[in-house]
Design a protein around this motif. Structure first.
Motif, PDB file in Angstrom:
ATOM      1  N   THR A 114    -120.195  84.457-111.107  1.00  0.00           N
ATOM      2  CA  THR A 114    -119.173  84.461-112.152  1.00  0.00           C
ATOM      3  C   THR A 114    -118.615  85.865-112.331  1.00  0.00           C
ATOM      4  O   THR A 114    -119.357  86.811-112.595  1.00  0.00           O
ATOM      5  CB  THR A 114    -119.733  83.958-113.496  1.00  0.00           C
ATOM      6  N   PHE A 115    -117.286  85.978-112.188  1.00  0.00           N
ATOM      7  CA  PHE A 115    -116.598  87.242-112.430  1.00  0.00           C
ATOM      8  C   PHE A 115    -116.056  87.242-113.858  1.00  0.00           C
ATOM      9  O   PHE A 115    -115.698  86.183-114.390  1.00  0.00           O
ATOM     10  CB  PHE A 115    -115.443  87.429-111.450  1.00  0.00           C
ATOM     11  N   PRO A 116    -115.945  88.412-114.481  1.00  0.00           N
ATOM     12  CA  PRO A 116    -115.388  88.451-115.839  1.00  0.00           C
ATOM     13  C   PRO A 116    -113.883  88.227-115.837  1.00  0.00           C
ATOM     14  O   PRO A 116    -113.183  88.607-114.893  1.00  0.00           O
ATOM     15  CB  PRO A 116    -115.726  89.875-116.301  1.00  0.00           C
ATOM     16  N   GLY A 117    -113.401  87.586-116.888  1.00  0.00           N
ATOM     17  CA  GLY A 117    -111.970  87.413-117.064  1.00  0.00           C
ATOM     18  C   GLY A 117    -111.354  88.585-117.805  1.00  0.00           C
ATOM     19  O   GLY A 117    -112.021  89.590-118.093  1.00  0.00           O
ATOM     20  N   HIS A 118    -110.062  88.453-118.108  1.00  0.00           N
ATOM     21  CA  HIS A 118    -109.354  89.512-118.843  1.00  0.00           C
ATOM     22  C   HIS A 118    -108.347  88.844-119.771  1.00  0.00           C
ATOM     23  O   HIS A 118    -107.666  87.886-119.375  1.00  0.00           O
ATOM     24  CB  HIS A 118    -108.635  90.443-117.872  1.00  0.00           C
ATOM     25  N   PRO A 119    -108.217  89.316-121.003  1.00  0.00           N
ATOM     26  CA  PRO A 119    -107.289  88.685-121.950  1.00  0.00           C
ATOM     27  C   PRO A 119    -105.842  88.641-121.466  1.00  0.00           C
ATOM     28  O   PRO A 119    -105.072  87.770-121.879  1.00  0.00           O
ATOM     29  CB  PRO A 119    -107.413  89.568-123.198  1.00  0.00           C
ATOM     30  N   ALA A 120    -105.459  89.565-120.578  1.00  0.00           N
ATOM     31  CA  ALA A 120    -104.076  89.604-120.099  1.00  0.00           C
ATOM     32  C   ALA A 120    -103.767  88.490-119.101  1.00  0.00           C
ATOM     33  O   ALA A 120    -102.596  88.240-118.810  1.00  0.00           O
ATOM     34  CB  ALA A 120    -103.783  90.956-119.449  1.00  0.00           C
ATOM     35  N   THR A 121    -104.802  87.826-118.600  1.00  0.00           N
ATOM     36  CA  THR A 121    -104.599  86.732-117.633  1.00  0.00           C
ATOM     37  C   THR A 121    -105.349  85.495-118.117  1.00  0.00           C
ATOM     38  O   THR A 121    -106.420  85.166-117.608  1.00  0.00           O
ATOM     39  CB  THR A 121    -105.089  87.148-116.229  1.00  0.00           C
ATOM     40  N   PRO A 122    -104.801  84.791-119.097  1.00  0.00           N
ATOM     41  CA  PRO A 122    -105.513  83.662-119.701  1.00  0.00           C
ATOM     42  C   PRO A 122    -105.758  82.499-118.751  1.00  0.00           C
ATOM     43  O   PRO A 122    -106.663  81.692-118.986  1.00  0.00           O
ATOM     44  CB  PRO A 122    -104.598  83.243-120.860  1.00  0.00           C
ATOM     45  N   ASP A 123    -104.988  82.374-117.667  1.00  0.00           N
ATOM     46  CA  ASP A 123    -105.210  81.298-116.710  1.00  0.00           C
ATOM     47  C   ASP A 123    -106.222  81.661-115.636  1.00  0.00           C
ATOM     48  O   ASP A 123    -106.480  80.864-114.731  1.00  0.00           O
ATOM     49  CB  ASP A 123    -103.888  80.933-116.011  1.00  0.00           C
ATOM     50  N   ALA A 124    -106.803  82.862-115.718  1.00  0.00           N
ATOM     51  CA  ALA A 124    -107.686  83.330-114.651  1.00  0.00           C
ATOM     52  C   ALA A 124    -108.947  82.485-114.506  1.00  0.00           C
ATOM     53  O   ALA A 124    -109.619  82.565-113.485  1.00  0.00           O
ATOM     54  CB  ALA A 124    -108.058  84.789-114.881  1.00  0.00           C
ATOM     55  N   LEU A 125    -109.273  81.679-115.514  1.00  0.00           N
ATOM     56  CA  LEU A 125    -110.449  80.822-115.391  1.00  0.00           C
ATOM     57  C   LEU A 125    -110.232  79.685-114.404  1.00  0.00           C
ATOM     58  O   LEU A 125    -111.150  78.910-114.139  1.00  0.00           O
ATOM     59  CB  LEU A 125    -110.870  80.266-116.751  1.00  0.00           C
ATOM     60  N   PHE A 126    -109.035  79.585-113.813  1.00  0.00           N
ATOM     61  CA  PHE A 126    -108.749  78.612-112.757  1.00  0.00           C
ATOM     62  C   PHE A 126    -108.501  79.365-111.444  1.00  0.00           C
ATOM     63  O   PHE A 126    -107.391  79.387-110.906  1.00  0.00           O
ATOM     64  CB  PHE A 126    -107.529  77.763-113.125  1.00  0.00           C
ATOM     65  N   PRO A 127    -109.537  79.998-110.877  1.00  0.00           N
ATOM     66  CA  PRO A 127    -109.333  80.901-109.740  1.00  0.00           C
ATOM     67  C   PRO A 127    -109.037  80.191-108.425  1.00  0.00           C
ATOM     68  O   PRO A 127    -108.574  80.828-107.475  1.00  0.00           O
ATOM     69  CB  PRO A 127    -110.671  81.644-109.651  1.00  0.00           C
ATOM     70  N   ASN A 128    -109.300  78.889-108.339  1.00  0.00           N
ATOM     71  CA  ASN A 128    -109.122  78.198-107.057  1.00  0.00           C
ATOM     72  C   ASN A 128    -107.662  78.176-106.613  1.00  0.00           C
ATOM     73  O   ASN A 128    -107.372  77.966-105.433  1.00  0.00           O
ATOM     74  CB  ASN A 128    -109.645  76.764-107.142  1.00  0.00           C
ATOM     75  N   ASN A 129    -106.742  78.407-107.526  1.00  0.00           N
ATOM     76  CA  ASN A 129    -105.325  78.441-107.159  1.00  0.00           C
ATOM     77  C   ASN A 129    -104.934  79.768-106.513  1.00  0.00           C
ATOM     78  O   ASN A 129    -103.935  79.838-105.792  1.00  0.00           O
ATOM     79  CB  ASN A 129    -104.449  78.227-108.399  1.00  0.00           C
ATOM     80  N   VAL A 130    -105.708  80.812-106.788  1.00  0.00           N
ATOM     81  CA  VAL A 130    -105.377  82.163-106.339  1.00  0.00           C
ATOM     82  C   VAL A 130    -106.234  82.589-105.149  1.00  0.00           C
ATOM     83  O   VAL A 130    -105.755  83.266-104.250  1.00  0.00           O
ATOM     84  CB  VAL A 130    -105.554  83.171-107.498  1.00  0.00           C
ATOM     85  N   PHE A 131    -107.509  82.177-105.159  1.00  0.00           N
ATOM     86  CA  PHE A 131    -108.440  82.561-104.112  1.00  0.00           C
ATOM     87  C   PHE A 131    -109.103  81.324-103.511  1.00  0.00           C
ATOM     88  O   PHE A 131    -109.543  80.440-104.237  1.00  0.00           O
ATOM     89  CB  PHE A 131    -109.528  83.479-104.667  1.00  0.00           C
TER      90      PHE A 131
END
Length: 305
Positions: free
Chosen positions: A80-97
């Motif tokens: 599990t990598f930490p998220g960031h408030p500036a990227t609220p959709d980052a909890l769906f990483p399968n679309n990016v990586f």
């Protein structure tokens, strides 16, 4: 082979090399935790599943996400990598990586807020320096949109991709993903108006079964052809079950399919029996807070092959 109609797909499917293409399920997975969980207005432009009128509870979302990671660890290693408030959709990483064996693929996102996620050096460094993966970077290309395993559902055992075109993926993006993942075949088709990602309307489970929401496709020939390919282990969803994210499921081992608690409760006994007949137990995790952001369990998981 890159095909765009149902008849050609079925003809090619029947002639596929029967030698296994690769592992049917991932060796590990990674997640990105929600940080100050909120709903991204930009993403809501083409994601009708987002509950924009709902309030959000960041601590509840974080707790549900942690429980998800803990549950998945019973099937495979999870980072599990930490998220960031500036990227609220980052909890769906399968679309990016996403990965193929020895390769990290970085997607080209439609929305600027999500393109920021692709710039994460820690995730790229993890794959490059820790795992020794090479990198295929689609994020710098301005001639395509390719939201990886949101848009492309992959049968890893056979090396076959199912890519739905929408505002989140165009044909150039589909062809780029076909090459990046090194697939034997990609079946490319249009999603129904209002659908944004294929993995909400289709799941392929360890190459042995499929979950299909027929009304998520622009042409009925497409889901019918996919159902024929995976018969008899095919679960057909109605519109309410699709909305409950029953299609946003994943098999991370040969014996279990994971979906959210909302999705699991939407299934009928006959549908459960079909999955059991295919050799799958059903694992569920409460994710109703996270689902307000327009994605569910499968969207939270980036597979490592």
């Amino acid at each position: 082979m890159f095909v765009t109609d149902a008849t050609t797909f079925l003809d090619a499917w029947r002639q596929l090399d029967t030698t296994p293409f690769g592992l049917a399920t991932a060796q590990a997975a990674f997640l990105v935790s929600p940080a100050e969980f909120s709903l991204a207005t930009e993403s809501a432009q083409d994601n009708a599943y987002m509950a924009m009128q709902s309030s959000t509870d960041p601590l509840r979302a974080l707790a549900q996400h942690a429980a998800l990671a803990q549950a998945l660890r019973t099937d495979l290693p999870v980072v599990t990598f930490p998220g960031h408030p500036a990227t609220p959709d980052a909890l769906f990483p399968n679309n990016v990586f996403a990965t193929a064996p020895g390769t990290l693929v970085v997607g080209r996102m439609r929305h600027a807020i999500r393109r920021t996620e692709a710039e994460r050096g820690d995730i790229r460094s993890f794959f490059r320096n820790v795992l020794g993966y090479t990198e295929i970077d689609l994020s710098s290309r301005d001639d395509l949109v390719a939201e990886l395993t949101g848009s492309m559902v992959i049968d890893r055992a056979r090396g076959v991709g199912f890519c739905g075109l929408s505002e989140r993926c165009d044909e150039a993006g589909a062809r780029a993903m076909h090459e990046a993942f090194g697939l034997r075949m990609t079946f490319c088709f249009r999603l129904a108006p209002g659908e944004y990602h294929t993995n909400v309307v289709l799941a392929v489970l360890a190459g042995r079964a499929a979950i299909i929401a027929k009304d998520g496709f622009a042409s009925v020939d497409v889901p019918d052809a996919i159902a024929e390919a995976y018969a008899p282990h095919v679960v057909q969803l109605d519109a309410a079950q699709k909305r409950a994210y029953a299609g946003n499921a994943i098999a991370l081992s040969s014996e279990r399919v994971w979906m959210s608690d909302t999705a699991g409760r939407s299934l009928e006994n006959a549908q459960r029996a079909l999955l059991e007949c295919a050799g799958f137990r059903i694992g569920t995790v409460p994710l109703d807070e996270i689902e307000k952001a327009g994605g569910s369990l499968r969207c939270c998981i980036a597979e490592i092959f």
